[in-house]
Design a protein around this motif. Structure first.
Motif, PDB file in Angstrom:
ATOM      1  N   LEU A 184       0.817  -1.213   0.000  1.00  0.00           N
ATOM      2  CA  LEU A 184       0.000   0.000   0.000  1.00  0.00           C
ATOM      3  C   LEU A 184       0.850   1.263   0.000  1.00  0.00           C
ATOM      4  CD1 LEU A 184      -2.825  -1.101   2.482  1.00  0.00           C
ATOM      5  CD2 LEU A 184      -2.929  -0.957  -0.004  1.00  0.00           C
ATOM      6  N   GLN A 185       1.911   1.280   0.809  1.00  0.00           N
ATOM      7  CA  GLN A 185       2.753   2.478   0.877  1.00  0.00           C
ATOM      8  C   GLN A 185       3.512   2.703  -0.424  1.00  0.00           C
ATOM      9  OE1 GLN A 185       5.210   2.357   4.382  1.00  0.00           O
ATOM     10  NE2 GLN A 185       3.457   2.336   5.789  1.00  0.00           N
ATOM     11  N   THR A 186       3.940   1.609  -1.052  1.00  0.00           N
ATOM     12  CA  THR A 186       4.648   1.732  -2.328  1.00  0.00           C
ATOM     13  C   THR A 186       3.758   2.362  -3.395  1.00  0.00           C
ATOM     14  OG1 THR A 186       5.970  -0.216  -1.831  1.00  0.00           O
ATOM     15  CG2 THR A 186       5.893   0.462  -4.126  1.00  0.00           C
ATOM     16  N   ASN A 187       2.457   2.144  -3.270  1.00  0.00           N
ATOM     17  CA  ASN A 187       1.531   2.659  -4.269  1.00  0.00           C
ATOM     18  C   ASN A 187       0.752   3.884  -3.772  1.00  0.00           C
ATOM     19  OD1 ASN A 187       1.390   0.534  -6.665  1.00  0.00           O
ATOM     20  ND2 ASN A 187       1.676  -0.596  -4.762  1.00  0.00           N
ATOM     21  N   GLY A 188       1.295   4.544  -2.731  1.00  0.00           N
ATOM     22  CA  GLY A 188       0.747   5.830  -2.302  1.00  0.00           C
ATOM     23  C   GLY A 188      -0.469   5.774  -1.409  1.00  0.00           C
ATOM     24  N   HIS A 189      -0.739   4.621  -0.774  1.00  0.00           N
ATOM     25  CA  HIS A 189      -1.877   4.517   0.149  1.00  0.00           C
ATOM     26  C   HIS A 189      -1.340   4.462   1.574  1.00  0.00           C
ATOM     27  CE1 HIS A 189      -4.579   3.720  -3.216  1.00  0.00           C
ATOM     28  NE2 HIS A 189      -3.669   2.876  -3.671  1.00  0.00           N
ATOM     29  N   ALA A 190      -1.646   5.483   2.371  1.00  0.00           N
ATOM     30  CA  ALA A 190      -1.049   5.590   3.712  1.00  0.00           C
ATOM     31  C   ALA A 190      -2.055   5.370   4.834  1.00  0.00           C
ATOM     32  CB  ALA A 190      -0.392   6.962   3.872  1.00  0.00           C
ATOM     33  N   GLY A 191      -3.258   4.934   4.520  1.00  0.00           N
ATOM     34  CA  GLY A 191      -4.292   4.829   5.545  1.00  0.00           C
ATOM     35  C   GLY A 191      -4.324   3.496   6.269  1.00  0.00           C
ATOM     36  N   TYR A 192      -3.250   2.729   6.214  1.00  0.00           N
ATOM     37  CA  TYR A 192      -3.219   1.377   6.802  1.00  0.00           C
ATOM     38  C   TYR A 192      -2.519   1.419   8.155  1.00  0.00           C
ATOM     39  CZ  TYR A 192      -2.313  -3.655   7.087  1.00  0.00           C
ATOM     40  OH  TYR A 192      -2.245  -4.959   7.485  1.00  0.00           O
ATOM     41  N   SER A 193      -3.195   0.992   9.221  1.00  0.00           N
ATOM     42  CA  SER A 193      -2.644   1.044  10.575  1.00  0.00           C
ATOM     43  C   SER A 193      -1.840  -0.216  10.871  1.00  0.00           C
ATOM     44  CB  SER A 193      -3.779   1.191  11.598  1.00  0.00           C
ATOM     45  OG  SER A 193      -3.271   1.127  12.908  1.00  0.00           O
ATOM     46  N   VAL A 194      -0.520  -0.085  10.832  1.00  0.00           N
ATOM     47  CA  VAL A 194       0.354  -1.232  11.070  1.00  0.00           C
ATOM     48  C   VAL A 194       0.284  -1.678  12.527  1.00  0.00           C
ATOM     49  CG1 VAL A 194       2.753  -2.018  11.069  1.00  0.00           C
ATOM     50  CG2 VAL A 194       1.913  -0.594   9.202  1.00  0.00           C
ATOM     51  N   LEU A 195       0.332  -0.716  13.462  1.00  0.00           N
ATOM     52  CA  LEU A 195       0.359  -1.055  14.884  1.00  0.00           C
ATOM     53  C   LEU A 195      -0.890  -1.822  15.313  1.00  0.00           C
ATOM     54  CD1 LEU A 195       1.850   2.205  16.473  1.00  0.00           C
ATOM     55  CD2 LEU A 195       2.977  -0.006  16.140  1.00  0.00           C
ATOM     56  N   THR A 196      -2.048  -1.394  14.806  1.00  0.00           N
ATOM     57  CA  THR A 196      -3.296  -2.099  15.143  1.00  0.00           C
ATOM     58  C   THR A 196      -3.262  -3.535  14.653  1.00  0.00           C
ATOM     59  OG1 THR A 196      -4.536  -0.027  14.993  1.00  0.00           O
ATOM     60  CG2 THR A 196      -5.804  -2.068  14.882  1.00  0.00           C
ATOM     61  N   GLN A 197      -2.776  -3.737  13.440  1.00  0.00           N
ATOM     62  CA  GLN A 197      -2.735  -5.067  12.849  1.00  0.00           C
ATOM     63  C   GLN A 197      -1.715  -5.978  13.524  1.00  0.00           C
ATOM     64  OE1 GLN A 197      -4.869  -6.180  10.383  1.00  0.00           O
ATOM     65  NE2 GLN A 197      -5.893  -4.232  10.731  1.00  0.00           N
ATOM     66  N   LEU A 198      -0.621  -5.406  14.043  1.00  0.00           N
ATOM     67  CA  LEU A 198       0.420  -6.215  14.684  1.00  0.00           C
ATOM     68  C   LEU A 198      -0.080  -6.897  15.954  1.00  0.00           C
ATOM     69  CD1 LEU A 198       3.639  -4.004  14.332  1.00  0.00           C
ATOM     70  CD2 LEU A 198       3.139  -6.163  13.192  1.00  0.00           C
ATOM     71  N   TRP A 199      -1.104  -6.332  16.580  1.00  0.00           N
ATOM     72  CA  TRP A 199      -1.625  -6.908  17.815  1.00  0.00           C
ATOM     73  C   TRP A 199      -2.416  -8.188  17.557  1.00  0.00           C
ATOM     74  CZ3 TRP A 199      -1.634  -7.984  22.612  1.00  0.00           C
ATOM     75  CH2 TRP A 199      -2.795  -8.349  23.290  1.00  0.00           C
ATOM     76  N   LEU A 200      -2.950  -8.351  16.343  1.00  0.00           N
ATOM     77  CA  LEU A 200      -3.865  -9.465  16.067  1.00  0.00           C
ATOM     78  C   LEU A 200      -3.257 -10.848  16.269  1.00  0.00           C
ATOM     79  CD1 LEU A 200      -5.801  -8.069  12.966  1.00  0.00           C
ATOM     80  CD2 LEU A 200      -6.513  -8.121  15.362  1.00  0.00           C
ATOM     81  N   PRO A 201      -2.036 -11.149  15.776  1.00  0.00           N
ATOM     82  CA  PRO A 201      -1.498 -12.496  16.012  1.00  0.00           C
ATOM     83  C   PRO A 201      -1.260 -12.794  17.496  1.00  0.00           C
ATOM     84  CG  PRO A 201       0.136 -11.074  14.950  1.00  0.00           C
ATOM     85  CD  PRO A 201      -1.179 -10.367  14.874  1.00  0.00           C
ATOM     86  N   PHE A 202      -0.825 -11.776  18.258  1.00  0.00           N
ATOM     87  CA  PHE A 202      -0.636 -11.984  19.698  1.00  0.00           C
ATOM     88  C   PHE A 202      -1.979 -12.232  20.377  1.00  0.00           C
ATOM     89  CE2 PHE A 202       3.272  -9.491  18.817  1.00  0.00           C
ATOM     90  CZ  PHE A 202       4.186 -10.408  19.320  1.00  0.00           C
ATOM     91  N   GLN A 203      -2.991 -11.519  19.943  1.00  0.00           N
ATOM     92  CA  GLN A 203      -4.337 -11.710  20.499  1.00  0.00           C
ATOM     93  C   GLN A 203      -4.819 -13.128  20.248  1.00  0.00           C
ATOM     94  OE1 GLN A 203      -7.569  -8.620  19.979  1.00  0.00           O
ATOM     95  NE2 GLN A 203      -8.386 -10.190  18.630  1.00  0.00           N
ATOM     96  N   GLU A 204      -4.573 -13.638  19.035  1.00  0.00           N
ATOM     97  CA  GLU A 204      -4.991 -15.005  18.697  1.00  0.00           C
ATOM     98  C   GLU A 204      -4.300 -16.031  19.595  1.00  0.00           C
ATOM     99  OE1 GLU A 204      -4.441 -18.153  15.008  1.00  0.00           O
ATOM    100  OE2 GLU A 204      -4.732 -16.033  14.543  1.00  0.00           O
ATOM    101  N   ILE A 205      -2.997 -15.859  19.793  1.00  0.00           N
ATOM    102  CA  ILE A 205      -2.240 -16.817  20.605  1.00  0.00           C
ATOM    103  C   ILE A 205      -2.683 -16.771  22.055  1.00  0.00           C
ATOM    104  CG2 ILE A 205       0.062 -17.456  21.433  1.00  0.00           C
ATOM    105  CD1 ILE A 205      -0.470 -18.026  18.467  1.00  0.00           C
ATOM    106  N   LEU A 206      -2.800 -15.563  22.617  1.00  0.00           N
ATOM    107  CA  LEU A 206      -3.168 -15.417  24.032  1.00  0.00           C
ATOM    108  C   LEU A 206      -4.566 -15.958  24.303  1.00  0.00           C
ATOM    109  CD1 LEU A 206      -1.711 -11.855  24.764  1.00  0.00           C
ATOM    110  CD2 LEU A 206      -0.800 -14.058  25.532  1.00  0.00           C
TER     111      LEU A 206
END
Length: 417
Positions: A184-206
């Motif tokens: 997305l960033q390579t193609n000029g789209h900056a509206g993607y929240s990386v920090l929010t998405q990074l929590w998801l795999p930890f949430q699944e495991i916990l």
């Protein structure tokens, strides 16, 4: 005489399943006589009966029977957990953790690097590396139980293929987030929240661990009041099915939830209760393995081998090097038994349901990005990931169990019979 028009399609389905089970039983026995694992025979029958050869089990029936594969994987995970006692961890200790970290993280890095050098596509490299880091526990456990393997390598294998799943899910979660962000960033789209998405795999495991712990203690409270072996089997099966259902509903790891429940049993239950549960579940495992691997074989499209290409060969070789080399490096640094560190990587090469499941998620996510943000390259990445994983799974599901058996024989933990 029943008119042809009134014949139930359910009867046809039951007829096919029954014939597949009988054929798998005898073909598996014959395959074992020629020094190959029985599950290779089960898968061979499934391939022949599946939609890509004789179409006895068509795509519709295969979809309806997917729950059997999921329940089988849940029961395998519960069986793994039921042998992972604190005492077994103390014997291997730091060496076990190092092997698990080594064979997953180094496999991810090696695959990602090799794929990047070949395709010159970093998002694709991250995704294939993350999926390739995962092992398939069912094939390994089937070999252990089929040959009644016992010993330190066997105990280590149980732990490695169990916890490998959890760590791989975390790595995959990170890889998917960064791959989407880069696209997305390579193609000029900056509206993607990386920090929010990074929590998801930890949430699944916990959440998977939490649900497994709660279910494990509830199961233990109920099972110790039962006296009949049949009742123990029913309750154990109900536990696994419930946890598989909860995992599907809440998007948790069905392997982790069931494995943790088994760990609660073996570490908190009395020896008599543990023994009764193990004995009860062992009664149904042969049936589970036949159904699981026959249906797994039915899912395999052998014609996919024709599209492996050089990229697929790069993936296969890099995964073998990453798994075997990573386990050796991790085990050596962690002070594990040198014999185990040297050989265990070759025993965990099976790749099946989890890898295909993750590849399907990638394909869906990339197709969605391509549609929403008008990025055809994202759809191409998703298609390449799915094609590569599907085709190489056929190869790994053949060589994986054979290598597991070879490693256990060499370690002297099963008899070459």
């Amino acid at each position: 005489m029943i008119p042809e028009q009134s014949a139930s399609p359910v009867l046809h389905q039951l007829l096919v399943i029954g014939l597949v089970m009988v054929a798998s039983l005898y073909v598996g026995s014959w395959v074992k006589r020629v020094k190959l694992p029985s599950l290779i025979g089960y898968m061979f029958v499934g391939v022949l009966a599946g939609p890509y050869v004789f179409n006895g089990i068509d795509n519709g029936l295969l979809t309806h029977l997917d729950f059997i594969v999921e329940v089988g994987l849940g029961l395998v995970a519960f069986t793994i957990g039921a042998v992972l006692s604190v005492a077994s961890f103390k014997k291997t200790g730091r060496g076990l953790a190092s092997i698990i970290l080594g064979e997953t993280i180094i496999a991810f890095l090696v695959i990602a690097l090799c794929v990047y050098l070949f395709f010159d596509n970093l998002p694709l490299a991250l995704l294939l590396g993350a999926i390739g880091a995962a092992s398939a526990p069912a094939g390994t456990v089937a070999i252990i139980q089929d040959y009644q393997a016992k010993g330190p390598l066997t105990n280590t294998l149980y732990a490695v293929v169990g916890f490998d799943d959890g760590l791989s899910v975390v790595i995959y979660g990170f890889a998917l987030v960064f791959a989407k962000s880069m696209l997305l960033q390579t193609n000029g789209h900056a509206g993607y929240s990386v920090l929010t998405q990074l929590w998801l795999p930890f949430q699944e495991i916990l959440l998977s661990i939490l649900v497994g712990v709660i279910a494990g203690y509830l199961f233990l409270a109920l099972v110790k009041k039962l006296r009949k072996e049949g009742d123990v089997l029913v309750l154990s099966s109900a536990l696994v099915m419930t946890l598989v259902g909860v995992s599907e509903q809440w998007h948790l790891s069905l392997v982790l939830t069931n494995m943790v429940a088994g760990m609660v049993l073996v570490n908190s239950g009395r020896e008599g209760v543990i023994s009764r549960v193990r004995q009860a579940t062992s009664m149904i495992m042969p049936l589970v393995f036949i159904l699981f691997f026959a249906l797994a074989g039915a899912h395999l499209d052998i014609s996919a081998l024709s599209v492996v290409g050089v990229g697929g060969v790069v993936y296969i070789i890099s995964r073998c090097i990453g798994k075997a080399g990573g386990a050796w490096i991790g085990g050596t640094l962690g002070g594990a038994d040198p014999k185990i560190a040297k050989s265990i990587g070759l025993a965990i090469l099976s790749q099946a349901g989890l890898a295909i499941g993750l590849a399907l998620i990638v394909q869906k996510e990339m197709a969605q990005i391509a549609q929403v943000y008008d990025l055809p390259s994202a759809a191409e990445i998703g298609a390449t990931v799915l094609t590569t994983i599907t085709a190489t799974t056929v190869i790994f599901e053949i060589i994986g169990p054979i290598l597991t058996r070879h490693v256990l024989i060499k370690a002297g933990e099963i008899r070459d019979r």
